[in-house]
Design an enzyme around this catalytic site. Structure first.
Site, short mmCIF file in Angstrom:
data_model
loop_
_atom_site.label_atom_id
_atom_site.label_comp_id
_atom_site.label_asym_id
_atom_site.label_seq_id
_atom_site.Cartn_x
_atom_site.Cartn_y
_atom_site.Cartn_z
N TYR A 11 1.08 -1.06 0.07
CA TYR A 11 0.13 0.39 -0.10
C TYR A 11 0.58 1.71 -0.03
N ASP A 31 9.46 -7.57 -3.36
CA ASP A 31 8.46 -8.08 -2.60
C ASP A 31 8.19 -9.23 -2.82
N ASN A 32 7.60 -10.30 -1.82
CA ASN A 32 7.66 -11.63 -1.96
C ASN A 32 5.61 -11.42 -2.18
N LEU A 33 5.48 -10.24 -2.31
CA LEU A 33 3.77 -10.19 -2.54
C LEU A 33 3.22 -10.83 -1.68
N LEU A 59 12.65 -11.29 1.46
CA LEU A 59 13.76 -10.44 2.26
C LEU A 59 14.70 -11.22 3.51
N PHE A 80 9.48 -1.59 3.25
CA PHE A 80 8.62 -0.97 3.71
C PHE A 80 8.34 -2.43 4.54
N SER A 124 6.48 3.31 13.05
CA SER A 124 4.19 3.90 13.11
C SER A 124 4.80 4.61 14.51
N TYR A 148 4.15 -6.89 16.94
CA TYR A 148 3.95 -5.78 15.78
C TYR A 148 5.02 -4.35 15.87
N LYS A 152 8.93 -3.31 15.77
CA LYS A 152 9.20 -2.07 14.71
C LYS A 152 10.49 -0.78 15.78
N PHE A 177 1.88 7.74 11.33
CA PHE A 177 0.42 8.00 11.46
C PHE A 177 -0.65 7.30 11.19
N ASN A 178 -1.54 7.79 10.77
CA ASN A 178 -3.07 6.33 9.92
C ASN A 178 -2.90 6.84 8.47
P1 NAD Z 1 1.96 -3.62 3.05
O1 NAD Z 1 1.72 -5.76 3.86
O2 NAD Z 1 0.62 -2.86 1.80
O3 NAD Z 1 2.79 -3.73 2.39
C1 NAD Z 1 3.77 -4.39 3.14
C2 NAD Z 1 4.70 -5.11 1.84
O4 NAD Z 1 5.54 -5.78 2.26
C3 NAD Z 1 3.37 -5.93 1.12
O5 NAD Z 1 3.39 -5.83 -0.16
C4 NAD Z 1 4.03 -7.94 1.29
O6 NAD Z 1 4.04 -8.62 0.55
C5 NAD Z 1 5.82 -7.45 1.07
N1 NAD Z 1 6.56 -8.07 2.24
C6 NAD Z 1 6.40 -8.71 3.63
N2 NAD Z 1 7.07 -9.32 4.43
C7 NAD Z 1 7.86 -9.60 3.28
C8 NAD Z 1 9.63 -10.45 3.12
N3 NAD Z 1 9.55 -11.08 4.01
N4 NAD Z 1 9.75 -10.31 1.78
C9 NAD Z 1 9.48 -9.54 0.64
N5 NAD Z 1 7.96 -8.48 0.92
C10 NAD Z 1 7.81 -8.17 1.99
O7 NAD Z 1 1.68 -2.53 4.41
P2 NAD Z 1 1.94 -1.46 3.96
O8 NAD Z 1 0.61 -0.51 4.92
O9 NAD Z 1 1.85 -0.57 2.87
O10 NAD Z 1 3.61 -0.88 4.90
C11 NAD Z 1 4.63 -0.66 5.27
C12 NAD Z 1 5.00 0.16 6.79
O11 NAD Z 1 4.88 0.58 6.44
C13 NAD Z 1 4.96 -1.72 6.89
O12 NAD Z 1 6.40 -2.35 7.66
C14 NAD Z 1 4.45 -1.13 7.87
O13 NAD Z 1 4.57 -1.43 9.52
C15 NAD Z 1 4.24 0.23 8.35
N6 NAD Z 1 3.03 0.65 9.36
C16 NAD Z 1 2.23 0.90 7.75
C17 NAD Z 1 1.00 1.30 8.74
C18 NAD Z 1 -0.15 1.04 8.05
O14 NAD Z 1 -1.24 1.63 9.09
N7 NAD Z 1 0.25 0.89 6.74
C19 NAD Z 1 0.93 2.45 9.91
C20 NAD Z 1 2.07 2.05 10.67
C21 NAD Z 1 3.41 1.85 10.08
N1 UFG Z 2 -11.86 1.50 14.58
C1 UFG Z 2 -13.00 1.09 14.62
N2 UFG Z 2 -13.95 0.02 14.30
C2 UFG Z 2 -13.45 -0.50 13.43
C3 UFG Z 2 -11.63 -0.53 12.96
C4 UFG Z 2 -11.04 0.70 13.39
O1 UFG Z 2 -14.16 1.80 15.42
O2 UFG Z 2 -13.64 -1.75 12.34
C5 UFG Z 2 -11.55 2.64 15.76
C6 UFG Z 2 -10.72 2.40 16.58
O3 UFG Z 2 -10.78 1.98 17.50
C7 UFG Z 2 -9.57 3.40 16.87
C8 UFG Z 2 -9.88 4.48 15.05
O4 UFG Z 2 -10.50 3.36 14.53
O5 UFG Z 2 -10.01 4.54 16.91
C9 UFG Z 2 -8.39 3.20 14.22
O6 UFG Z 2 -8.22 2.00 14.13
P1 UFG Z 2 -7.53 1.44 13.26
O7 UFG Z 2 -7.53 0.11 13.20
O8 UFG Z 2 -7.63 1.77 12.28
O9 UFG Z 2 -6.15 2.21 12.93
P2 UFG Z 2 -5.24 2.68 14.41
O10 UFG Z 2 -4.79 3.30 14.99
O11 UFG Z 2 -5.80 1.54 15.60
O12 UFG Z 2 -3.70 1.35 14.62
C10 UFG Z 2 -3.26 2.06 13.48
C11 UFG Z 2 -1.85 0.68 12.35
C12 UFG Z 2 -1.16 0.40 13.22
C13 UFG Z 2 0.13 1.73 13.45
C14 UFG Z 2 -1.10 2.47 13.52
C15 UFG Z 2 -0.49 4.13 14.58
O13 UFG Z 2 -3.50 -0.29 12.21
O14 UFG Z 2 -0.40 -0.41 12.53
O15 UFG Z 2 -2.33 3.14 12.65
O16 UFG Z 2 -0.03 4.09 13.53
F1 UFG Z 2 0.75 1.18 14.79
#
Ligand code: NAD
Ligand code: UFG
Length: 335
Positions: A11, A31-33, A59, A80, A124, A148, A152, A177-178
Site C-alpha cells: 500500500y 516484494d514476496n507478494l 527479504l 517497507f 509507526s 508488531y 518496530k 500515523f494513520n
Molecule cells: P503492506 O502490507 O501493504 O505492504 C508491505 C509489503 O511488504 C507487502 O507488499 C508484502 O507482500 C511485503 N512483504 C512482507 N514481508 C516480506 C518479506 N519478508 N519479503 C518481501 N516482501 C515482504 O503494508 P503497508 O501498509 O504498505 O505498510 C508498509 C510499512 O509501513 C510496514 O512496515 C508497516 O508496518 C508500516 N506501517 C504501516 C501503517 C499502516 O497503517 N498501513 C502504519 C504504520 C507503519
Molecule cells: N475502529 C473502529 N472500528 C473498526 C476499526 C477501527 O471503531 O472496525 C477505530 C479504532 O478503535 C480506532 C480508530 O478506529 O479508534 C482507528 O483504528 P485503526 O485500526 O484504523 O488504526 P489504529 O490507530 O488502531 O492502528 C493503526 C495501524 C497500526 C499503527 C497505528 C499507528 O493499524 O499498525 O495505526 O500508526 F501502529
C-alpha cells in the site's frame, strides 16, 4: 539515483514508488507478494509512464538480496516490507518476529557488504504506546503493547546500534500515523481481501455493501465525541514525505526519527460522517465494546519533520475519504 524499495508493491510502498519515479529516481522493487498483487507493478508503470525492475523474492533470503545488489548499483533503500496486522501479531508473535526482524537483519547485512549505508525505515506511531500527553513529539518515551509494535521498536534500536558502530550510515526512522486514501488515478490503494482490521478499509466495504455494518469500538473514550481519535494522513502525502527523507539521507549521515502525520486528530464518527457526506453514500454503524489495546487519542506534533525534512501534509480528510472510496469502486468495477 537508484532506490531499492522493499515491500514496493504494498500500500504505502506503491504510492512511494510513484512519487520516486515522478521525481526522477530510478526504482528497484523487491516484494514476496505475501500481502500485495503483481498487477501493482504494471499499475505503477501506467501511472508514471516509467519502467523499473521488480524482483519477486523474500527479504529473509540473503541470496536474492545479494543478487539485487550485485546487479544494481543501489544508492539508498526504503524499507517497507513487513507484516503489519496488530491483532494477528498477538496471536502469532513468532511469525511477526521472524519475518520483520529476519528480513531487516538480512537487508542490513547485504547493504553493509555492498557499502550502501543509507536507509529510510517504516516505523509507526505505535512505538509511543499510550502517550502521556498530546500532540506526540519524537522524544516522547517509547513502549509497545503488541508484538508488531515491538518489532518496530527493536528495529529502531538495531538501527541506532548500527549507526553507533559506524557513523557512515545515514538513517531516517519514519513514524507514520494513520495512512488512508489512495492515488487519484484509482489504480492503486488499499483493499484487503479479508475482513479489514483498520477503520477506513472497513468503512469502504460497508459503503460498497460488501459488509453490513461498521462496528465502532467504544463511545466512552475521553475524546470530543467519545470515539477514538487518530491522525489520518493521505497516503500520497506520506509517500511525498519519503522523497524528502531520501533527499536528506542522500546528503547527510546520521540517524533521526520523524513523525509523519498531519497534526490533526479526527474521531471515528467524524471520519464516518465526512465519508458519507463527500461520497453521498450511507455507512451503517453501531457502537460496540472497546477493542482491547486501543488508546483514546493519538496525533502528531509534526514540527520536526517540517523543520528538518521541509515536508508537510497538504491533503485533508475529505480528499482521503473520496480517494479511498474511488479506488475500491474502481477496482470492484474491474472484477
Ligand atoms: P503492506 O502490507 O501493504 O505492504 C508491505 C509489503 O511488504 C507487502 O507488499 C508484502 O507482500 C511485503 N512483504 C512482507 N514481508 C516480506 C518479506 N519478508 N519479503 C518481501 N516482501 C515482504 O503494508 P503497508 O501498509 O504498505 O505498510 C508498509 C510499512 O509501513 C510496514 O512496515 C508497516 O508496518 C508500516 N506501517 C504501516 C501503517 C499502516 O497503517 N498501513 C502504519 C504504520 C507503519
Ligand atoms: N475502529 C473502529 N472500528 C473498526 C476499526 C477501527 O471503531 O472496525 C477505530 C479504532 O478503535 C480506532 C480508530 O478506529 O479508534 C482507528 O483504528 P485503526 O485500526 O484504523 O488504526 P489504529 O490507530 O488502531 O492502528 C493503526 C495501524 C497500526 C499503527 C497505528 C499507528 O493499524 O499498525 O495505526 O500508526 F501502529
Amino acid at each position: 539515483m537508484k532506490i531499492l524499495v522493499t515491500g514496493g508493491t504494498g500500500y504505502i510502498g506503491s504510492h512511494t514508488c510513484v512519487e520516486l519515479l515522478d521525481a526522477g529516481y530510478e526504482v528497484v522493487i523487491i516484494d514476496n507478494l505475501s500481502n500485495s498483487k503483481i498487477d501493482v507493478v504494471d499499475k505503477i508503470k501506467k501511472i508514471t509512464n516509467k519502467d523499473f525492475k521488480f524482483y519477486k523474492g523474500d527479504l529473509c533470503d540473503y541470496n536474492i538480496l545479494d543478487k539485487i545488489f550485485s546487479e544494481n548499483k543501489i544508492d539508498a533503500v526504503i524499507h517497507f516490507a513487513g507484516f503489519k496486522a496488530v491483532g494477528e501479531s498477538v496471536s502469532m508473535p513468532l511469525k511477526y518476529y521472524r519475518n520483520n526482524l529476519d528480513s531487516t537483519l538480512t537487508l542490513l547485512e547485504v547493504m553493509n557488504k555492498y557499502n550502501c549505508k543509507k536507509i529510510a525505515f517504516s516505523s509507526s506511531a505505535t512505538v509511543y504506546g499510550k502517550p502521556e500527553s498530546l500532540p506526540i513529539k519524537e522524544d516522547f518515551p517509547l513502549s509497545t503493547t503488541n508484538p508488531y509494535g515491538t518489532t518496530k521498536l527493536i528495529i529502531e534500536g538495531i538501527l541506532r546500534d548500527l549507526y553507533k558502530s559506524d557513523n557512515e550510515w545515514s538513517i531516517a526512522i519514519l513514524r507514520y500515523f494513520n495512512p488512508i486514501g489512495a492515488h487519484k488515478s484509482g489504480l492503486i490503494g488499499e483493499n484487503p481481501n479479508d475482513i479489514p482490521n483498520n477503520l477506513m478499509p472497513y468503512i469502504v466495504k460497508v459503503a460498497t455493501k460488501e459488509l453490513d455494518c461498521l462496528n465502532v469500538f467504544g463511545d466512552d473514550y475521553d475524546t470530543k465525541d467519545g470515539t477514538g481519535v487518530r491522525d489520518y494522513i493521505h497516503v500520497v502525502d506520506l509517500a511525498k514525505g519519503h522523497i524528502k527523507a531520501i533527499e536528506k539521507i542522500l546528503n547527510e549521515t546520521g540517524i533521526d526519527a520523524y513523525n509523519l502525520g498531519t497534526g490533526n486528530g479526527y474521531s471515528v464518527l467524524e471520519l464516518v460522517n465526512t465519508f458519507k457526506k463527500v461520497n453521498g453514500v450511507d455507512v451503517k454503524y453501531k457502537i460496540v465494546d472497546r477493542r482491547p489495546g486501543d488508546i483514546d487519542a493519538c496525533y502528531a506534533d509534526n514540527s520536526y519533520a517540517k523543520e528538518k525534512l521541509n515536508w508537510e501534509a497538504k491533503l485533508g480528510i475529505e480528499d482521503m475519504c473520496k480517494d479511498s472510496y474511488n479506488f475500491v469502486k474502481n477496482s470492484n468495477e474491474k472484477k
